[in-house]
Design a protein around this motif. Structure first.
Motif, PDB file in Angstrom:
ATOM      1  N   GLN A   3       0.869  -1.171   0.000  1.00 48.26           N
ATOM      2  CA  GLN A   3       0.000   0.000   0.000  1.00 48.26           C
ATOM      3  C   GLN A   3       0.905   1.219   0.000  1.00 48.26           C
ATOM      4  OE1 GLN A   3      -3.153   0.023   2.836  1.00 48.26           O
ATOM      5  NE2 GLN A   3      -3.361   2.217   2.789  1.00 48.26           N
ATOM      6  N   ALA A 100      -3.164  -5.299   6.896  1.00 57.17           N
ATOM      7  CA  ALA A 100      -3.594  -4.258   5.961  1.00 57.17           C
ATOM      8  C   ALA A 100      -4.281  -3.125   6.705  1.00 57.17           C
ATOM      9  CB  ALA A 100      -4.523  -4.841   4.905  1.00 57.17           C
ATOM     10  N   SER A 101      -5.017  -3.447   7.752  1.00 64.83           N
ATOM     11  CA  SER A 101      -5.688  -2.388   8.516  1.00 64.83           C
ATOM     12  C   SER A 101      -4.674  -1.516   9.247  1.00 64.83           C
ATOM     13  CB  SER A 101      -6.715  -2.974   9.487  1.00 64.83           C
ATOM     14  OG  SER A 101      -6.083  -3.627  10.566  1.00 64.83           O
ATOM     15  N   MET A 103      -1.830  -0.697   8.021  1.00 63.67           N
ATOM     16  CA  MET A 103      -1.302   0.200   6.995  1.00 63.67           C
ATOM     17  C   MET A 103      -2.255   1.353   6.699  1.00 63.67           C
ATOM     18  SD  MET A 103       0.820  -2.239   4.347  1.00 63.67           S
ATOM     19  CE  MET A 103      -0.595  -2.810   3.488  1.00 63.67           C
ATOM     20  N   ARG A 104      -3.493   1.223   7.099  1.00 65.95           N
ATOM     21  CA  ARG A 104      -4.439   2.311   6.881  1.00 65.95           C
ATOM     22  C   ARG A 104      -4.434   3.298   8.047  1.00 65.95           C
ATOM     23  NH1 ARG A 104      -7.219  -2.223   4.545  1.00 65.95           N
ATOM     24  NH2 ARG A 104      -8.301  -2.732   6.473  1.00 65.95           N
ATOM     25  N   THR A 106      -2.745   5.900  11.224  1.00 66.55           N
ATOM     26  CA  THR A 106      -1.990   7.146  11.340  1.00 66.55           C
ATOM     27  C   THR A 106      -0.471   6.949  11.331  1.00 66.55           C
ATOM     28  OG1 THR A 106      -3.851   8.122  12.496  1.00 66.55           O
ATOM     29  CG2 THR A 106      -1.731   9.242  12.716  1.00 66.55           C
ATOM     30  N   TYR A 108       1.371   4.793   9.843  1.00 68.27           N
ATOM     31  CA  TYR A 108       1.780   4.578   8.460  1.00 68.27           C
ATOM     32  C   TYR A 108       1.726   5.885   7.681  1.00 68.27           C
ATOM     33  CZ  TYR A 108       1.456   3.779   3.519  1.00 68.27           C
ATOM     34  OH  TYR A 108       1.647   3.890   2.170  1.00 68.27           O
ATOM     35  N   ALA A 109       0.655   6.649   7.849  1.00 69.16           N
ATOM     36  CA  ALA A 109       0.508   7.916   7.125  1.00 69.16           C
ATOM     37  C   ALA A 109       1.659   8.860   7.475  1.00 69.16           C
ATOM     38  CB  ALA A 109      -0.833   8.557   7.444  1.00 69.16           C
TER      39      ALA A 109
END
Length: 126
Positions: A3, A100-101, A103-104, A106, A108-109
């Motif tokens: 991602q 995967a969750s 990676m969604r 904060t 990761y951002a």
């Protein structure tokens, strides 16, 4: 799974072997769908020997075999996932979804915001 700038690769280790990872999980899915190791290998672009060796590794790493081969003629030949195989595959896919969750989220951002889109050119004077 990838991602943006982050790629996570979940691998379960058994001694010196990878008991299960993305490729072996895909092979198990293909065996379930195709009904044989050779057809699963073809569907994934790998030789029968490579597919068979991966199945052998998986079966040796888990307490119960994940794939059983069926000998004989007619409809009852080929390979299929065992009950343990279906359970392990479902748990692995659930773990992938949990990753995967992450990676969604904060953290990761924030990490992705600090990355360059490509590496900076090397300084030839270093």
């Amino acid at each position: 799974m990838k991602q943006g700038a982050l790629k996570l690769k979940l691998q379960l280790v058994c001694g010196e072997l990878f008991a299960l990872g993305p490729g072996k999980a895909d092979l198990l899915d293909a065996i379930e769908a195709q009904g044989s190791i050779s057809a699963a290998g073809r569907a994934l672009g790998m030789s029968y020997r490579r597919a068979w060796l991966l199945v052998d590794e998986v079966n040796r790493c888990f307490k119960d075999p994940l794939v059983e081969t069926l000998r004989g003629g007619g409809r009852e030949r080929g390979a299929r996932l065992t009950e343990a195989g279906r359970a392990v595959l479902a748990d692995y896919r659930a773990l992938e979804e949990q990753a995967a969750s992450v990676m969604r989220g904060t953290p990761y951002a924030r990490l992705a915001a600090r990355l360059r889109s490509a590496p900076q050119a090397a300084d030839p004077t270093d």
